[in-house]
Design a protein around this motif. Sequence first.
Motif, PDB file in Angstrom:
ATOM      1  N   LEU A 180      52.875  56.071  77.629  1.00 16.60           N
ATOM      2  CA  LEU A 180      52.739  54.624  77.797  1.00 16.60           C
ATOM      3  C   LEU A 180      51.949  53.982  76.661  1.00 16.60           C
ATOM      4  O   LEU A 180      52.305  52.904  76.177  1.00 16.60           O
ATOM      5  CB  LEU A 180      52.074  54.317  79.144  1.00 16.60           C
ATOM      6  CG  LEU A 180      51.915  52.830  79.478  1.00 16.60           C
ATOM      7  CD1 LEU A 180      53.285  52.143  79.536  1.00 16.60           C
ATOM      8  CD2 LEU A 180      51.194  52.661  80.816  1.00 16.60           C
ATOM      9  N   GLN A 183      53.621  52.508  73.597  1.00 10.45           N
ATOM     10  CA  GLN A 183      54.580  51.441  73.876  1.00 10.45           C
ATOM     11  C   GLN A 183      53.923  50.082  74.024  1.00 10.45           C
ATOM     12  O   GLN A 183      54.601  49.055  73.935  1.00 10.45           O
ATOM     13  CB  GLN A 183      55.348  51.746  75.168  1.00 10.45           C
ATOM     14  CG  GLN A 183      56.218  52.981  75.101  1.00 10.45           C
ATOM     15  CD  GLN A 183      57.092  53.102  76.332  1.00 10.45           C
ATOM     16  OE1 GLN A 183      57.900  52.234  76.619  1.00 10.45           O
ATOM     17  NE2 GLN A 183      56.907  54.174  77.070  1.00 10.45           N
ATOM     18  N   PRO A 186      53.997  47.435  70.710  1.00 14.99           N
ATOM     19  CA  PRO A 186      55.299  46.809  70.463  1.00 14.99           C
ATOM     20  C   PRO A 186      55.700  45.820  71.553  1.00 14.99           C
ATOM     21  O   PRO A 186      56.247  44.753  71.255  1.00 14.99           O
ATOM     22  CB  PRO A 186      56.263  48.001  70.410  1.00 14.99           C
ATOM     23  CG  PRO A 186      55.420  49.157  70.013  1.00 14.99           C
ATOM     24  CD  PRO A 186      54.082  48.902  70.655  1.00 14.99           C
ATOM     25  N   VAL A 187      55.424  46.156  72.806  1.00 14.52           N
ATOM     26  CA  VAL A 187      55.769  45.237  73.888  1.00 14.52           C
ATOM     27  C   VAL A 187      54.939  43.959  73.788  1.00 14.52           C
ATOM     28  O   VAL A 187      55.460  42.841  73.925  1.00 14.52           O
ATOM     29  CB  VAL A 187      55.568  45.906  75.264  1.00 14.52           C
ATOM     30  CG1 VAL A 187      55.769  44.884  76.393  1.00 14.52           C
ATOM     31  CG2 VAL A 187      56.547  47.060  75.447  1.00 14.52           C
ATOM     32  N   ALA A 192      59.835  45.024  71.730  1.00 15.45           N
ATOM     33  CA  ALA A 192      60.300  46.164  72.517  1.00 15.45           C
ATOM     34  C   ALA A 192      61.604  45.854  73.230  1.00 15.45           C
ATOM     35  O   ALA A 192      61.942  44.700  73.485  1.00 15.45           O
ATOM     36  CB  ALA A 192      59.247  46.572  73.532  1.00 15.45           C
ATOM     37  N   LYS A 194      65.059  48.278  75.410  1.00 11.58           N
ATOM     38  CA  LYS A 194      65.519  49.577  75.894  1.00 11.58           C
ATOM     39  C   LYS A 194      65.753  50.514  74.716  1.00 11.58           C
ATOM     40  O   LYS A 194      66.022  50.086  73.586  1.00 11.58           O
ATOM     41  CB  LYS A 194      66.796  49.412  76.714  1.00 11.58           C
ATOM     42  CG  LYS A 194      67.986  48.906  75.906  1.00 11.58           C
ATOM     43  CD  LYS A 194      69.194  48.685  76.797  1.00 11.58           C
ATOM     44  CE  LYS A 194      70.383  48.202  75.962  1.00 11.58           C
ATOM     45  NZ  LYS A 194      71.581  47.951  76.790  1.00 11.58           N
ATOM     46  N   LEU A 195      65.654  51.818  74.995  1.00 12.06           N
ATOM     47  CA  LEU A 195      65.870  52.837  73.982  1.00 12.06           C
ATOM     48  C   LEU A 195      67.264  53.414  74.145  1.00 12.06           C
ATOM     49  O   LEU A 195      67.616  53.905  75.220  1.00 12.06           O
ATOM     50  CB  LEU A 195      64.822  53.949  74.117  1.00 12.06           C
ATOM     51  CG  LEU A 195      63.357  53.493  74.050  1.00 12.06           C
ATOM     52  CD1 LEU A 195      62.428  54.681  74.215  1.00 12.06           C
ATOM     53  CD2 LEU A 195      63.070  52.765  72.746  1.00 12.06           C
ATOM     54  N   ASN A 237      65.400  53.837  81.790  1.00 12.36           N
ATOM     55  CA  ASN A 237      64.586  53.322  80.685  1.00 12.36           C
ATOM     56  C   ASN A 237      64.656  51.803  80.606  1.00 12.36           C
ATOM     57  O   ASN A 237      63.647  51.134  80.347  1.00 12.36           O
ATOM     58  CB  ASN A 237      65.056  53.944  79.371  1.00 12.36           C
ATOM     59  CG  ASN A 237      64.470  53.243  78.164  1.00 12.36           C
ATOM     60  OD1 ASN A 237      65.175  52.479  77.492  1.00 12.36           O
ATOM     61  ND2 ASN A 237      63.194  53.455  77.894  1.00 12.36           N
ATOM     62  N   THR A 241      61.424  49.438  80.908  1.00 15.33           N
ATOM     63  CA  THR A 241      61.054  48.512  79.833  1.00 15.33           C
ATOM     64  C   THR A 241      60.947  47.091  80.349  1.00 15.33           C
ATOM     65  O   THR A 241      60.016  46.355  79.986  1.00 15.33           O
ATOM     66  CB  THR A 241      62.079  48.602  78.696  1.00 15.33           C
ATOM     67  OG1 THR A 241      62.167  49.960  78.237  1.00 15.33           O
ATOM     68  CG2 THR A 241      61.683  47.717  77.539  1.00 15.33           C
ATOM     69  N   ALA A 252      61.602  41.540  76.441  1.00 16.01           N
ATOM     70  CA  ALA A 252      62.031  42.896  76.069  1.00 16.01           C
ATOM     71  C   ALA A 252      63.504  42.807  75.695  1.00 16.01           C
ATOM     72  O   ALA A 252      64.387  43.198  76.449  1.00 16.01           O
ATOM     73  CB  ALA A 252      61.816  43.869  77.211  1.00 16.01           C
ATOM     74  N   ILE A 272      63.434  61.588  74.422  1.00 15.67           N
ATOM     75  CA  ILE A 272      63.375  60.185  74.836  1.00 15.67           C
ATOM     76  C   ILE A 272      64.736  59.718  75.354  1.00 15.67           C
ATOM     77  O   ILE A 272      64.814  58.937  76.295  1.00 15.67           O
ATOM     78  CB  ILE A 272      62.915  59.317  73.656  1.00 15.67           C
ATOM     79  CG1 ILE A 272      61.428  59.567  73.373  1.00 15.67           C
ATOM     80  CG2 ILE A 272      63.142  57.844  73.929  1.00 15.67           C
ATOM     81  CD1 ILE A 272      60.887  58.764  72.221  1.00 15.67           C
TER      82      ILE A 272
END
Length: 305
Positions: A180, A183, A186-187, A192, A194-195, A237, A241, A252, A272
Motif C-alpha cells: 500500500l 501507491q 501516485p494516488v 493512479a 488500474k494496473l 485491482n 484502486t 483514479a 502484480i
Amino acid sequence: MAEDMGMRILMAGASGFLGKGLVGRLTSDGHQVTRLVRRPARTPDERQWNPSAAQLDPAVVAEADAVVNLAGAGVGDKRWTDGYKNLIRSSRVDTTTTLAITIAGLPAADRPSVLLNSSAIGWYGDTGDRVVEEDAPAGEGFLADVSRVWEAATRPAEDAGVRVVRLRTGLPLHRSGGMLQPQLLPVKLGLAGKLGSGRQWWSWISLRDWLDASAFLLARDDIAGPVNGVGPDPATNAEFTRELARQLHRPAILPVPALALKVALGGFAQDILASTRVRPAVLTKAGFEYRHPDLRSALHAALTE
C-alpha cells in the motif's frame, strides 16, 4: 490461550514491516519476544544467528515456547534479476531450513510447541476468477515455486511432532509499508489507475487482522498446516484502486498498461498482474473474527490507524 500464558517466542524477521508490528502486538499481549539477528546481538532480547551458513545455537531455540519465522527478502523491493530471484528464494528457504532442522534436533522435551512459518498466497499462482482454499495445489510461476520449497523446508520440524502453521499471507494493508505504501503518493497526485486490465483479484488483509490472526494461530493448538492469511472479501485491482482513490479524495483515471509495468518492474510485474482469489477457509472455520471484513473498512483503518 497464548495471551494468558505469557509465551517465550523466538522470532526471525522481526525487523520487517510485519515483524515490527507482530513484536509490538505479542509484547503487548504479555509475551516475551526474542529476536534473531544476523549481526552481533546488542540487547538482551536479541540472539545472533547465520542462516546462510545454517548456524543457530540449539540452546536459543530450546528457550522458546514458540518460534515465528517471517524472514525473507521483499519481493517488490528490487527488479527481479537472476541474482535477486536467488536471494528471494534463499532468504526464505535458508532461514526456514535452519530453524526446522534445529527444532527437530532438540530432545522432544526441549522443542517449542509450534513453528509459525511465513508463506505466501503466491503458492497458488495465477488462479484467474477461480476461488482457492488451503487444499488447492501449488500453481505455476516463480513465486509458486518459491512457496513450494519454502513450505517444504518446514518438514523436519513437522516430522519431529511439532505443530507447524504455514501462514500464506496475502496483501497486508497499512500506510507504513507493504504494497500500500508506494501507491499512496501516485494516488494523492491523481496519477493512479488500474494496473493492466484491472480484472485481476487481489486478496488483501488489514494489518490489524493479520496481527490478530497470527496471535490467534499461536494460541490454537488444534490448527496446523497451511492457513490463508487474507480477508474474506477479495477485490479486483480496479475495485481496490477506486476505493483507495475515493478514500484519499482523488481521481483514479490513468490506467497503467501491462506492457509498461513489465518494462518498469521486470519479473515482479507478473505478481502484480496475476489474479489470486483466495478464501480464508481455515480461519473462518476456526471462528476467527475479522475487525475489517470488507475493503472499505480495511483501507480506512490502513490510512488512519
